[in-house]
Structures are given as structure tokens and as C-alpha cells.
Scaffold this motif. Structure first.
Motif, PDB file in Angstrom:
ATOM      1  N   THR A  80       0.846  -1.192   0.000  1.00 32.21           N
ATOM      2  CA  THR A  80       0.000   0.000   0.000  1.00 32.21           C
ATOM      3  C   THR A  80       0.884   1.246   0.000  1.00 32.21           C
ATOM      4  OG1 THR A  80      -0.182  -0.354   2.379  1.00 32.21           O
ATOM      5  CG2 THR A  80      -2.088  -0.946   1.039  1.00 32.21           C
ATOM      6  N   VAL A  81       0.246   2.408  -0.178  1.00 34.40           N
ATOM      7  CA  VAL A  81       0.959   3.687  -0.254  1.00 34.40           C
ATOM      8  C   VAL A  81       0.487   4.569   0.907  1.00 34.40           C
ATOM      9  CG1 VAL A  81       1.277   5.779  -1.648  1.00 34.40           C
ATOM     10  CG2 VAL A  81       1.237   3.527  -2.759  1.00 34.40           C
ATOM     11  N   CYS A  82       1.438   5.174   1.613  1.00 32.97           N
ATOM     12  CA  CYS A  82       1.085   6.021   2.761  1.00 32.97           C
ATOM     13  C   CYS A  82       0.537   7.367   2.271  1.00 32.97           C
ATOM     14  CB  CYS A  82       2.307   6.261   3.630  1.00 32.97           C
ATOM     15  SG  CYS A  82       3.082   4.718   4.142  1.00 32.97           S
ATOM     16  N   ASN A  83      -0.526   7.843   2.921  1.00 33.71           N
ATOM     17  CA  ASN A  83      -1.135   9.094   2.460  1.00 33.71           C
ATOM     18  C   ASN A  83      -0.517  10.334   3.103  1.00 33.71           C
ATOM     19  OD1 ASN A  83      -2.224   9.177   5.018  1.00 33.71           O
ATOM     20  ND2 ASN A  83      -4.370   9.251   4.357  1.00 33.71           N
ATOM     21  N   SER A  84       0.602  10.163   3.820  1.00 36.03           N
ATOM     22  CA  SER A  84       1.251  11.312   4.466  1.00 36.03           C
ATOM     23  C   SER A  84       1.708  12.357   3.447  1.00 36.03           C
ATOM     24  CB  SER A  84       2.440  10.839   5.309  1.00 36.03           C
ATOM     25  OG  SER A  84       3.222   9.900   4.600  1.00 36.03           O
ATOM     26  N   THR A  85       2.064  11.938   2.235  1.00 38.83           N
ATOM     27  CA  THR A  85       2.422  12.891   1.175  1.00 38.83           C
ATOM     28  C   THR A  85       1.606  12.619  -0.094  1.00 38.83           C
ATOM     29  OG1 THR A  85       4.230  11.435   0.459  1.00 38.83           O
ATOM     30  CG2 THR A  85       4.795  13.203   1.993  1.00 38.83           C
TER      31      THR A  85
ATOM     32  N   PRO B 229      -9.733   9.388  -1.193  1.00 37.80           N
ATOM     33  CA  PRO B 229     -10.198   8.740   0.038  1.00 37.80           C
ATOM     34  C   PRO B 229      -9.066   7.980   0.736  1.00 37.80           C
ATOM     35  CG  PRO B 229     -10.861   7.446  -1.865  1.00 37.80           C
ATOM     36  CD  PRO B 229     -10.217   8.694  -2.408  1.00 37.80           C
ATOM     37  N   SER B 230      -9.280   7.673   2.006  1.00 36.49           N
ATOM     38  CA  SER B 230      -8.291   6.922   2.783  1.00 36.49           C
ATOM     39  C   SER B 230      -8.783   5.511   3.069  1.00 36.49           C
ATOM     40  CB  SER B 230      -8.016   7.636   4.110  1.00 36.49           C
ATOM     41  OG  SER B 230      -7.479   8.925   3.864  1.00 36.49           O
ATOM     42  N   PHE B 231      -7.845   4.591   3.174  1.00 33.78           N
ATOM     43  CA  PHE B 231      -8.149   3.188   3.442  1.00 33.78           C
ATOM     44  C   PHE B 231      -7.222   2.677   4.541  1.00 33.78           C
ATOM     45  CE2 PHE B 231      -9.449   4.023  -0.879  1.00 33.78           C
ATOM     46  CZ  PHE B 231     -10.613   3.298  -1.043  1.00 33.78           C
ATOM     47  N   ARG B 232      -7.422   1.443   4.948  1.00 32.29           N
ATOM     48  CA  ARG B 232      -6.522   0.817   5.915  1.00 32.29           C
ATOM     49  C   ARG B 232      -5.361   0.134   5.184  1.00 32.29           C
ATOM     50  NH1 ARG B 232      -8.223   0.755  10.973  1.00 32.29           N
ATOM     51  NH2 ARG B 232     -10.423   1.193  11.398  1.00 32.29           N
ATOM     52  N   HIS B 233      -4.217   0.074   5.893  1.00 33.88           N
ATOM     53  CA  HIS B 233      -3.080  -0.707   5.395  1.00 33.88           C
ATOM     54  C   HIS B 233      -3.314  -2.173   5.761  1.00 33.88           C
ATOM     55  CE1 HIS B 233      -0.482   2.704   4.413  1.00 33.88           C
ATOM     56  NE2 HIS B 233      -0.729   3.237   5.599  1.00 33.88           N
ATOM     57  N   THR B 234      -3.388  -3.063   4.766  1.00 33.77           N
ATOM     58  CA  THR B 234      -3.530  -4.486   5.085  1.00 33.77           C
ATOM     59  C   THR B 234      -2.502  -5.354   4.361  1.00 33.77           C
ATOM     60  OG1 THR B 234      -5.146  -4.763   3.321  1.00 33.77           O
ATOM     61  CG2 THR B 234      -6.022  -4.311   5.530  1.00 33.77           C
ATOM     62  N   LEU B 235      -1.564  -4.724   3.646  1.00 32.62           N
ATOM     63  CA  LEU B 235      -0.525  -5.463   2.929  1.00 32.62           C
ATOM     64  C   LEU B 235       0.808  -5.298   3.656  1.00 32.62           C
ATOM     65  CD1 LEU B 235      -1.508  -4.494  -0.731  1.00 32.62           C
ATOM     66  CD2 LEU B 235      -1.989  -6.621   0.473  1.00 32.62           C
ATOM     67  N   PRO B 236       1.765  -6.205   3.434  1.00 35.88           N
ATOM     68  CA  PRO B 236       2.992  -6.172   4.237  1.00 35.88           C
ATOM     69  C   PRO B 236       3.867  -4.937   4.041  1.00 35.88           C
ATOM     70  CG  PRO B 236       3.100  -7.869   2.532  1.00 35.88           C
ATOM     71  CD  PRO B 236       1.696  -7.383   2.551  1.00 35.88           C
ATOM     72  N   GLY B 237       3.948  -4.418   2.809  1.00 36.02           N
ATOM     73  CA  GLY B 237       4.859  -3.303   2.536  1.00 36.02           C
ATOM     74  C   GLY B 237       4.157  -1.960   2.474  1.00 36.02           C
ATOM     75  N   LYS B 238       4.956  -0.896   2.619  1.00 39.36           N
ATOM     76  CA  LYS B 238       4.425   0.467   2.504  1.00 39.36           C
ATOM     77  C   LYS B 238       5.381   1.321   1.665  1.00 39.36           C
ATOM     78  CE  LYS B 238       1.882   0.689   6.896  1.00 39.36           C
ATOM     79  NZ  LYS B 238       2.245  -0.637   7.463  1.00 39.36           N
TER      80      LYS B 238
ATOM     81  N   GLN C  34       1.508   6.562  11.595  1.00 35.71           N
ATOM     82  CA  GLN C  34       0.117   7.002  11.763  1.00 35.71           C
ATOM     83  C   GLN C  34      -0.549   7.429  10.455  1.00 35.71           C
ATOM     84  OE1 GLN C  34       0.283   9.942  14.977  1.00 35.71           O
ATOM     85  NE2 GLN C  34      -0.505   8.383  16.384  1.00 35.71           N
ATOM     86  N   SER C  35      -0.019   6.974   9.339  1.00 36.42           N
ATOM     87  CA  SER C  35      -0.653   7.316   8.066  1.00 36.42           C
ATOM     88  C   SER C  35      -1.743   6.302   7.737  1.00 36.42           C
ATOM     89  CB  SER C  35       0.377   7.313   6.937  1.00 36.42           C
ATOM     90  OG  SER C  35       0.693   5.979   6.577  1.00 36.42           O
ATOM     91  N   TRP C  36      -2.632   6.695   6.866  1.00 39.74           N
ATOM     92  CA  TRP C  36      -3.594   5.775   6.279  1.00 39.74           C
ATOM     93  C   TRP C  36      -3.091   5.377   4.906  1.00 39.74           C
ATOM     94  CZ3 TRP C  36      -8.263   4.098   8.485  1.00 39.74           C
ATOM     95  CH2 TRP C  36      -8.557   4.674   9.736  1.00 39.74           C
TER      96      TRP C  36
END
Length: 205
Positions: A129-134, A156-165, A192-194
């Protein structure tokens, strides 16, 4: 001794093409495997091989078929050093290809179609997944356009459910997110990112 990958979604994925005396040609997939693909990826500074493809996965090439029965051990500096036969009974429907670990591809999942949903990136052999911090308008626009989905409607924002970011930061509108600044699996920018999402204004035709 030039080498390139053609027909993929980045310079680190595609059909293997070699240059010989000013003419570009392809490699036959007989015996084509991960050690062979590893040499290609390292030669192109694309990391290591995550897939070795045959059967013209990235389309049929043109010109001569320059190598067949390639037999790299995996430590060679470039593909020309590997043993191979020059005589072949191949056609371009057997052109060899590779996907290297530094290749990035993207998808949107969980939305109404391929132009909406959570942003997921395939990188180093796994989906993350990709962090929404930026994750701003610019980053979302780059992705919508790369996917052929027009421009951004919402983020929109989602939850992180995959191993990598993954984190992306684009100073301007680049041809793809891979050409922006990015970091993989660093905890600080993701704290603390989504998970980033996007709804583009186009649909996948």
C-alpha cells in the motif's frame, strides 16, 4: 553491448533486446530462466529478476534472434558473457522477457472499477500500500494519468492491510510515480498514516 527492455510498463520490465552491429534483436526463450534474467536486471541496474517470461509475453520483437539456449549462471556482468547458441529454430513468438525487482506497477483495488480505490504498488516482487502522508493532488494526478483514468476527483483513505508500505513525493507532474521521489518500507514517513486512495474522473474502457 547495449541491452534494453521493450514493451513493459517501466524500463525494468519487458522483452529483452540486444544490439549487435547497429541492429537490435531479441533472445529466444529456450532455456530462459531466472539466472539469465538476473544478469539482465543487474546489467540495467534494475535489481534482481522476479520473473523470467517466455512466449513473447511483452509482444513480438523484430530483427534477428541473437541468442538461444542462454545459460547464465547468474554472476556474469552482462548477457554477452553467458554461453548461448547462435544457431536457432525460434521465431519471435518465443521472445524472452523479464520483470526486475526495481520495476513498479500500480493498481486501484476495492473501487467501482480500475479507476477508483486503494492505491497498491507492485515492487520488489510484492504488492504494497501507499502512505497518504504525502499523497496530494500532484501524486494522485500522476497515477490517474498513468492508469489512463483521466484526472483526480477525490482522495479517500483506506486501511493498510498489505505487508509493505511505499511513500511518493512528486515535485511536479512526472510521467509516472516511479520518477518521483519514493521510499519503501521506511517507518517514519508512514507513521500514523492511512493507505492512500484515489477516485479518478475516467473509467477503464
Amino acid at each position: 553491448r547495449l541491452l534494453r527492455l521493450v514493451g513493459g510498463r517501466s524500463r525494468c520490465e519487458g522483452r529483452v533486446e540486444l544490439e549487435q552491429e547497429g541492429t537490435w534483436g531479441t533472445v529466444c526463450d529456450d532455456g530462459w530462466d531466472i539466472p539469465d534474467a538476473d544478469v539482465v536486471c543487474r546489467q540495467l541496474q534494475c535489481g534482481h529478476a522476479v520473473r523470467a517470461h517466455g512466449n513473447a509475453t511483452f509482444g513480438r520483437g523484430h530483427g534477428p534472434i541473437l541468442r538461444d539456449e542462454v545459460g547464465c549462471e547468474g554472476h556474469e556482468q552482462d548477457l554477452w558473457e553467458c554461453p548461448a547458441t547462435l544457431e536457432h529454430d525460434c521465431s519471435h513468438k518465443e521472445d524472452a522477457g523479464v520483470v526486475c525487482s526495481e520495476h513498479q506497477e500500480w493498481r486501484l483495488s476495492g473501487g467501482r472499477d480500475g479507476c477508483a480505490g486503494r492505491v497498491e504498488v507492485f515492487f520488489r516482487g510484492t504488492w504494497s500500500t501507499v502512505c497518504n502522508s504525502t499523497w496530494y493532488e500532484t501524486e494522485a494526478t500522476v497515477l490517474c494519468r498513468t492508469l489512463g483514468c483521466g484526472d483526480v476527483l477525490q482522495r479517500p483513505s483506506f486501511r493498510h492491510t498489505l505487508p509493505g508500505k511505499m511513500v511518493y513525493l512528486c515535485g511536479s507532474l512526472q510521467p509516472s510515480l516511479a520518477q518521483c521521489q519514493w521510499t519503501f518500507n521506511k517507518s517514519a514517513p508512514c507513521y500514523q498514516s492511512w493507505a492512500a486512495g484515489v477516485i479518478c474522473n475516467g473509467t477503464r474502457s
